[in-house]
Write a protein that holds these residues in place. Structure first.
Motif, short mmCIF file in Angstrom:
data_model
loop_
_atom_site.label_atom_id
_atom_site.label_comp_id
_atom_site.label_asym_id
_atom_site.label_seq_id
_atom_site.Cartn_x
_atom_site.Cartn_y
_atom_site.Cartn_z
N LEU A 1 0.69 -1.24 0.15
CA LEU A 1 -0.19 -0.10 0.10
C LEU A 1 0.79 1.13 0.08
O LEU A 1 0.77 2.03 -0.90
N LEU A 2 1.86 1.17 0.90
CA LEU A 2 2.84 2.48 1.18
C LEU A 2 3.61 2.57 -0.28
O LEU A 2 4.02 3.80 -0.66
N ARG A 3 3.98 1.38 -1.12
CA ARG A 3 4.92 1.74 -2.14
C ARG A 3 3.98 2.34 -3.18
O ARG A 3 4.25 3.41 -3.77
N GLN A 4 2.66 2.08 -3.07
CA GLN A 4 1.61 2.68 -4.30
C GLN A 4 1.38 4.00 -4.04
O GLN A 4 1.25 4.99 -4.81
N VAL A 5 1.07 4.26 -2.60
CA VAL A 5 0.92 5.79 -2.33
C VAL A 5 2.11 6.71 -2.74
O VAL A 5 2.14 7.68 -3.22
N ALA A 6 3.28 6.20 -2.25
CA ALA A 6 4.62 6.87 -2.66
C ALA A 6 4.68 7.19 -4.05
O ALA A 6 4.90 8.24 -4.37
N GLN A 7 4.38 6.14 -4.99
CA GLN A 7 4.70 6.35 -6.35
C GLN A 7 3.73 7.15 -6.81
O GLN A 7 3.89 8.29 -7.78
N ALA A 8 2.15 7.33 -6.53
CA ALA A 8 1.35 8.13 -6.78
C ALA A 8 1.68 9.61 -6.57
O ALA A 8 1.63 10.43 -7.16
N SER A 9 2.08 9.64 -5.15
CA SER A 9 2.24 10.98 -4.65
C SER A 9 3.27 11.79 -5.20
O SER A 9 3.28 13.11 -5.46
N ARG A 10 4.35 11.18 -5.62
CA ARG A 10 5.63 11.76 -6.36
C ARG A 10 5.12 12.42 -7.49
O ARG A 10 5.93 13.28 -8.07
N GLN A 11 3.89 12.03 -8.23
CA GLN A 11 3.22 12.82 -9.28
C GLN A 11 2.68 13.94 -8.99
O GLN A 11 2.34 14.87 -9.71
N ASP A 12 2.26 14.21 -7.87
CA ASP A 12 1.37 15.29 -7.58
C ASP A 12 2.04 16.77 -7.46
O ASP A 12 3.37 16.80 -7.01
N THR B 1 8.04 17.13 -3.81
CA THR B 1 9.59 17.21 -4.32
C THR B 1 10.37 15.97 -3.66
O THR B 1 11.28 15.66 -4.12
N LEU B 2 9.62 15.31 -2.84
CA LEU B 2 10.22 14.10 -2.06
C LEU B 2 9.23 13.37 -1.32
O LEU B 2 8.27 13.99 -0.74
N TYR B 3 9.26 11.95 -1.59
CA TYR B 3 8.18 11.10 -0.83
C TYR B 3 8.73 9.90 -0.74
O TYR B 3 9.12 9.14 -1.67
N VAL B 4 9.27 9.57 0.60
CA VAL B 4 10.00 8.32 0.79
C VAL B 4 9.37 7.66 1.97
O VAL B 4 8.94 8.25 3.02
N VAL B 5 9.28 6.24 1.96
CA VAL B 5 8.71 5.58 3.13
C VAL B 5 9.88 4.54 3.24
O VAL B 5 10.52 3.97 2.50
N SER B 6 10.18 4.59 4.68
CA SER B 6 11.13 3.69 5.23
C SER B 6 10.50 2.72 6.40
O SER B 6 9.55 3.05 7.05
N GLU B 7 11.02 1.51 6.55
CA GLU B 7 10.44 0.68 7.52
C GLU B 7 11.38 0.47 8.64
O GLU B 7 12.72 0.43 8.31
N ASP B 8 11.13 0.66 9.56
CA ASP B 8 12.07 0.52 10.83
C ASP B 8 12.75 -0.88 11.00
O ASP B 8 12.07 -1.78 10.97
N LEU B 9 13.99 -1.08 11.03
CA LEU B 9 14.88 -2.47 10.87
C LEU B 9 14.53 -3.12 12.00
O LEU B 9 14.56 -4.32 12.22
N GLU B 10 14.15 -2.43 13.13
CA GLU B 10 14.12 -3.04 14.53
C GLU B 10 12.57 -3.42 14.87
O GLU B 10 12.34 -4.28 15.61
N GLN B 11 11.63 -2.76 14.14
CA GLN B 11 10.18 -2.98 14.38
C GLN B 11 9.41 -3.45 12.95
O GLN B 11 8.93 -2.19 12.48
#
Length: 100
Positions: free
Chosen positions: A21-32, A36-46
């Motif tokens: 879901l977040l990958r899709q949101v990020a890809q779409a949002s970058r077109q808005d 100028t930046l839209y990055v989703v990261s996942e916490d490596l410890e959680q």
């Protein structure tokens, strides 16, 4: 410039769905307009805890993005996956200073 920091956590059994879901949101949002930046990261410890970083030209651009039907649909989908801490905090940034 508007800098936004968001978080989203889902139960482990929904982490993969949240990633998709977040990958899709990020890809779409970058077109808005104004994004100028839209990055989703996942916490490596959680696993299942995500941090969302956004940069927008203006608050009006960010608010227009948030008003899009797809954003509301994504929020509803995240809640359906058991999202527990969906937050967004925006900051108005000044001049950029490169540190490294």
């Amino acid at each position: 410039m508007i800098i936004s920091h968001g978080t989203l956590s889902t139960p482990p059994e929904h982490a993969e769905g949240a990633r998709t879901l977040l990958r899709q949101v990020a890809q779409a949002s970058r077109q808005d307009a104004g994004c100028t930046l839209y990055v989703v990261s996942e916490d490596l410890e959680q696993p299942g805890h995500f941090v969302i970083t956004e940069h927008w030209d203006s608050m009006a651009d960010m608010q227009a993005h948030l008003a899009l039907p797809g954003v509301g649909e994504a929020v509803a989908a995240a809640h359906a996956m058991g999202a527990t801490d969906l937050t967004i905090t925006a900051y108005e940034g000044g001049a950029q200073t490169r540190i490294m």
